[in-house]
Every structure is written in C-alpha cells, then in structure tokens.
Design a protein around this motif. Structure first.
Motif, PDB file in Angstrom:
ATOM      1  N   PHE A   3       0.814  -1.210   0.000  1.00  0.00           N
ATOM      2  CA  PHE A   3       0.000   0.000   0.000  1.00  0.00           C
ATOM      3  C   PHE A   3       0.853   1.269   0.000  1.00  0.00           C
ATOM      4  CE2 PHE A   3      -3.513  -2.568   2.234  1.00  0.00           C
ATOM      5  CZ  PHE A   3      -4.180  -2.808   1.040  1.00  0.00           C
ATOM      6  N   GLU A   4       2.032   1.218  -0.596  1.00  0.00           N
ATOM      7  CA  GLU A   4       2.920   2.383  -0.569  1.00  0.00           C
ATOM      8  C   GLU A   4       2.242   3.625  -1.155  1.00  0.00           C
ATOM      9  OE1 GLU A   4       3.811  -0.569  -1.536  1.00  0.00           O
ATOM     10  OE2 GLU A   4       5.672  -1.156  -0.522  1.00  0.00           O
ATOM     11  N   THR A   5       1.563   3.456  -2.271  1.00  0.00           N
ATOM     12  CA  THR A   5       0.922   4.602  -2.932  1.00  0.00           C
ATOM     13  C   THR A   5      -0.152   5.209  -2.031  1.00  0.00           C
ATOM     14  OG1 THR A   5       1.338   3.632  -5.107  1.00  0.00           O
ATOM     15  CG2 THR A   5      -0.302   5.391  -4.974  1.00  0.00           C
ATOM     16  N   ALA A   6      -0.927   4.355  -1.385  1.00  0.00           N
ATOM     17  CA  ALA A   6      -1.977   4.835  -0.489  1.00  0.00           C
ATOM     18  C   ALA A   6      -1.376   5.559   0.716  1.00  0.00           C
ATOM     19  CB  ALA A   6      -2.837   3.668  -0.028  1.00  0.00           C
ATOM     20  N   ARG A   7      -0.318   4.981   1.268  1.00  0.00           N
ATOM     21  CA  ARG A   7       0.328   5.616   2.424  1.00  0.00           C
ATOM     22  C   ARG A   7       0.902   6.972   2.030  1.00  0.00           C
ATOM     23  NH1 ARG A   7       4.086   2.281   3.069  1.00  0.00           N
ATOM     24  NH2 ARG A   7       5.768   3.577   2.264  1.00  0.00           N
ATOM     25  N   GLU A   8       1.531   7.034   0.865  1.00  0.00           N
ATOM     26  CA  GLU A   8       2.092   8.298   0.398  1.00  0.00           C
ATOM     27  C   GLU A   8       1.004   9.339   0.160  1.00  0.00           C
ATOM     28  OE1 GLU A   8       4.351   7.297  -3.024  1.00  0.00           O
ATOM     29  OE2 GLU A   8       5.897   6.202  -1.902  1.00  0.00           O
ATOM     30  N   ALA A   9      -0.157   8.894  -0.321  1.00  0.00           N
ATOM     31  CA  ALA A   9      -1.268   9.829  -0.535  1.00  0.00           C
ATOM     32  C   ALA A   9      -1.725  10.428   0.791  1.00  0.00           C
ATOM     33  CB  ALA A   9      -2.420   9.114  -1.230  1.00  0.00           C
ATOM     34  N   LEU A  10      -1.772   9.593   1.824  1.00  0.00           N
ATOM     35  CA  LEU A  10      -2.185  10.081   3.143  1.00  0.00           C
ATOM     36  C   LEU A  10      -1.141  11.023   3.748  1.00  0.00           C
ATOM     37  CD1 LEU A  10      -3.690   6.778   4.594  1.00  0.00           C
ATOM     38  CD2 LEU A  10      -4.936   8.880   4.080  1.00  0.00           C
ATOM     39  N   THR A  11       0.133  10.673   3.630  1.00  0.00           N
ATOM     40  CA  THR A  11       1.163  11.545   4.194  1.00  0.00           C
ATOM     41  C   THR A  11       1.245  12.868   3.433  1.00  0.00           C
ATOM     42  OG1 THR A  11       2.845  10.407   2.852  1.00  0.00           O
ATOM     43  CG2 THR A  11       2.549   9.653   5.113  1.00  0.00           C
ATOM     44  N   THR A  12       1.004  12.820   2.136  1.00  0.00           N
ATOM     45  CA  THR A  12       0.986  14.061   1.349  1.00  0.00           C
ATOM     46  C   THR A  12      -0.163  14.964   1.794  1.00  0.00           C
ATOM     47  OG1 THR A  12       1.993  12.985  -0.581  1.00  0.00           O
ATOM     48  CG2 THR A  12       0.792  15.037  -0.963  1.00  0.00           C
ATOM     49  N   ALA A  13      -1.342  14.376   1.973  1.00  0.00           N
ATOM     50  CA  ALA A  13      -2.483  15.154   2.451  1.00  0.00           C
ATOM     51  C   ALA A  13      -2.203  15.738   3.824  1.00  0.00           C
ATOM     52  CB  ALA A  13      -3.734  14.277   2.488  1.00  0.00           C
ATOM     53  N   LEU A  14      -1.544  14.954   4.669  1.00  0.00           N
ATOM     54  CA  LEU A  14      -1.199  15.414   6.011  1.00  0.00           C
ATOM     55  C   LEU A  14      -0.276  16.617   5.968  1.00  0.00           C
ATOM     56  CD1 LEU A  14      -1.217  14.922   9.106  1.00  0.00           C
ATOM     57  CD2 LEU A  14       0.705  13.343   8.757  1.00  0.00           C
ATOM     58  N   ARG A  15       0.629  16.630   4.991  1.00  0.00           N
ATOM     59  CA  ARG A  15       1.621  17.709   4.902  1.00  0.00           C
ATOM     60  C   ARG A  15       1.100  18.955   4.205  1.00  0.00           C
ATOM     61  NH1 ARG A  15       4.984  13.564   3.034  1.00  0.00           N
ATOM     62  NH2 ARG A  15       4.916  14.508   0.962  1.00  0.00           N
TER      63      ARG A  15
END
Length: 399
Positions: A105-117
């Motif tokens: 789920f790397e892409t999903a995790r990156e999407a969440l961390t990007t939104a967080l930032r």
C-alpha cells in the motif's frame, strides 16, 4: 450514510464484478468521480470501502483519487478515513489468512502523508493523520511525517497525529523527539500533549524523557490529567522509571496532591520492583491517608518492597498496624495480609504488639473473612508448632 450499506449484501454479477445494494463497483466509482454533490460522492466512497480490497483491487485506487483531487474538503476527508480503514481491514485479513506478505500500500500511504503535509484544510489533515493511525504499525514509514504534524497550528491535527503515533506503538520511535517537544510545550494544546505523553509511554525508546516527565508530575500547577498520564507513562518504563521514585514520594507526602494522582503514582511504583525503594517514605506517609483506597494500595506496595524496607521497617509495621482499627473490612484484611507478609523478614521488636492487636481483631470481629485473615496473619507471625517459633529479637519470623 453508512447504515444503508450495512443492510445490503455483496453479490457478484455474471462478470464477477462485486456489487453493493445491487450496484456494481464501477458504478459506485463513477459516482465518486462524477457525482454532482459532495453527499453523493461521499456516499460512493463509503460504498467502495464497504466492498473492500479483498473483493477488488480497484478499491484502494478508487479511494486515493478523491483524496488527491476532489475540490471539497469534506469529500477528501471522507476519502482519507475510508482509505485508512480499508487498508487496516485488508492487512488484518491478510494476517488472519496467514498470507506470506501484507498487501503493498505504498501509494496509499504516500497519498495520506501528502495530504497530512500539504492539504490546506485542517479537517483533511486531521483525517489523514487519523487514517494513518487506523493502519497503525503497518504505516510506520509515516512516523516522521506525523511527528512534523505535531507542530500543526490546528489543535485537532496535532491531537490526531499524536494519537496515530500512539497507535503505532514502538514503531513510532522516529517521532520520539517531536513528541517530547510537544509535551514540553506548556503553551501547546492540552489534549495533544496528553496524547503525546501516552505515545511516549508506549514507545519507551528514550530515557532522556524521564526528567521532563518528573518535572510534570512534581508541578502542582500542571493540569491533573497531564500529571496522571505522565505518572502512568513513567510506570510503563518499569525499573528504568524508578529514577522518579523520590519525586513520587514527595508528591505522595504533599497534602495538596489529589487522590487520583496518588492512586496513579502508587500503581506506577508497583512496576519499579525493588528499585522503587526511594518511594518508601511517601508510602509510609499515606498509610494514614484519609482515603481508604489509597491506604490499601500503599500497604500492598510496601508488602512488595518487604525485603527493601531497611530502617523504615518499624515505621511501616506501626503504620500498617494502625489500620487494624479501621471500620472498613477491606482495609483491615489488607493490613492483616500485609503484616503476615512483613513477618517473613522480621517485625523488628514489634511482634508482641502486632500479635496483641491481631488477637483483638479476632476477639471482636464476627465477619468470617476478617477472622480468617487475622488467624492466617497470626500463624505467620507466631506459628502454632513450637519448633517453628522464633525469639522475638533473634529470628527472622516474628522478630
């Protein structure tokens, strides 16, 4: 909205595409992409989540897209939460099925961390942090991003980030310094600081946090909930946390200390083992506390420190013995049990007085529970068999 989906059942069409409420996954995805209202798009997000990753690999990408692209914050936030839940469920199912590896789920995790930032809306950043918390330790790569989010100007975001790090447990150690900084910030949001303390109590990666924790517990001006959470966190360090024993003792002795904090401190001291002996003076002080529950906890803690009482042994025995006069059955039984335990290491010339007081309890009490406890304690101090008796001043038992 979620209720309407839990009533429906998933079925498969002829082309094996999963359905919810007799609507194909592709049609739900279309509603996410093309729905005219935020409500309609959120409804599509919930439906796709309900279908789940195990039934279609299209689910995760379908949830990532609105998180990244939807113009409405409420839709992006809904997508973030749904994504986190879907990932967590997929990982749990993989473990339950004993799969060789978890889904990627790397892409999903990156999407969440990007939104967080970078998302401009606080509710979306909060949702992204909460979603990463749902995924837990499987999202450990996001720990540093969550650490940065602890500094978010919006309290709801920093709270969600701290909670997410706590849910990651020891895998959140990369954020330890950021958590410490938040705890130390007296002007920071109280709820976020509480979550940060709890997270550090779970991670336990850096003993350098203990001086900060001790200062918080010792400061009577600090919020009671924060003091209690910090005392509890210190206890989780076990023997390593015993450096706080002297501070705990002073707080127990203080007449200004609330009952709730005393209770938390007593529970923490129990985790220190023999290293908690610097707290003995405080434990002795609360043997006369007005709260019966506190006295019982103190007696139990002192019983566990039996071999480490040293010069305080006589004061401990006298303090415990006074509790035999209490009207509460729990207090009396706890005092009797404690005296029986203390006898194994000697009663330092107090055995005659202790036995006299115990006999008084046996003579006056009609309650079977108390009489049995008194007889058991007496037997430990003055065994019935003559060859087991010891001189009051020479032997360890009853001495």
């Amino acid at each position: 909205l979620l209720a309407i989906f839990t009533l429906g059942s998933l079925v498969r069409a002829e082309d094996d595409e999963p359905k919810l409420l007799d609507i194909k996954l592709s049609d739900w995805i279309k509603r996410i992409d093309e729905g005219k209202t935020a409500k309609e798009r959120r409804r599509g997000i919930l439906a796709v989540e309900q279908i789940g990753y195990s039934r279609s690999r299209q689910v995760i990408p379908a949830l990532i897209k609105p998180l990244r692209e939807d113009k409405e914050a409420e839709v992006r936030a809904a997508a973030a939460r749904a994504l986190g839940r879907a990932m967590a469920k997929a990982n749990a199912e993989a473990r339950e099925d004993k799969k060789d590896e978890l889904p990627k789920f790397e892409t999903a995790r990156e999407a969440l961390t990007t939104a967080l930032r970078v998302d401009k809306e606080a509710p979306v950043r909060e949702a992204a942090a909460a979603a990463l918390g749902d995924v837990g330790s499987d999202a450990r790569q996001a720990a540093s991003s969550l650490g940065v989010a602890l500094k978010d100007k919006e309290a709801l975001v920093s709270r969600a980030a701290a909670l997410a790090l706590r849910r990651m447990g020891k895998d959140a150690k990369e954020a330890t310094r950021d958590l410490q900084a938040l705890v130390a910030d007296k002007g920071g949001d109280l709820e976020a600081r509480l979550e940060a303390v709890l997270a550090l109590g779970v991670i336990r990666d850096d003993l350098n946090v203990l001086p900060l924790f001790k200062d918080i517990v010792a400061d009577p001006k600090t919020d009671l909930r924060l003091r209690r959470a910090t005392a509890e966190a210190i206890g989780k360090f076990g023997k390593d946390g015993a450096t706080a024993s002297a501070v705990f003792s002073a707080v127990l002795i203080s007449k200004e200390t609330p009952r709730e904090l005393k209770e938390t401190i007593l529970s923490a001291i129990d985790r220190f083992g023999s290293e908690g002996k610097p707290a003995i003076s405080g434990l002795v002080a609360v043997l006369s506390d007005e709260d019966r529950g506190i006295r019982c906890l103190a007696m139990q803690s002192l019983a566990k420190l039996n071999r480490d009482l040293g010069e305080s042994r006589k004061a401990v025995i006298q303090g415990v013995t006074k509790n035999l006069d209490d009207a509460n059955s729990e207090v009396i039984v706890t005092a009797l049990d404690t005296l029986g335990t203390l006898a194994s290491e000697g009663l330092v010339g107090e055995s005659d007085e202790v036995v006299k007081r115990i006999d008084g309890v046996i003579g006056r009490e009609g309650k079977k529970l108390i009489r049995e406890a008194a007889q058991a304690a007496r037997e430990k101090i003055r065994p019935t068999k003559k060859d087991e008796k010891k001189d009051d001043k020479t032997g360890p038992r009853g001495s």
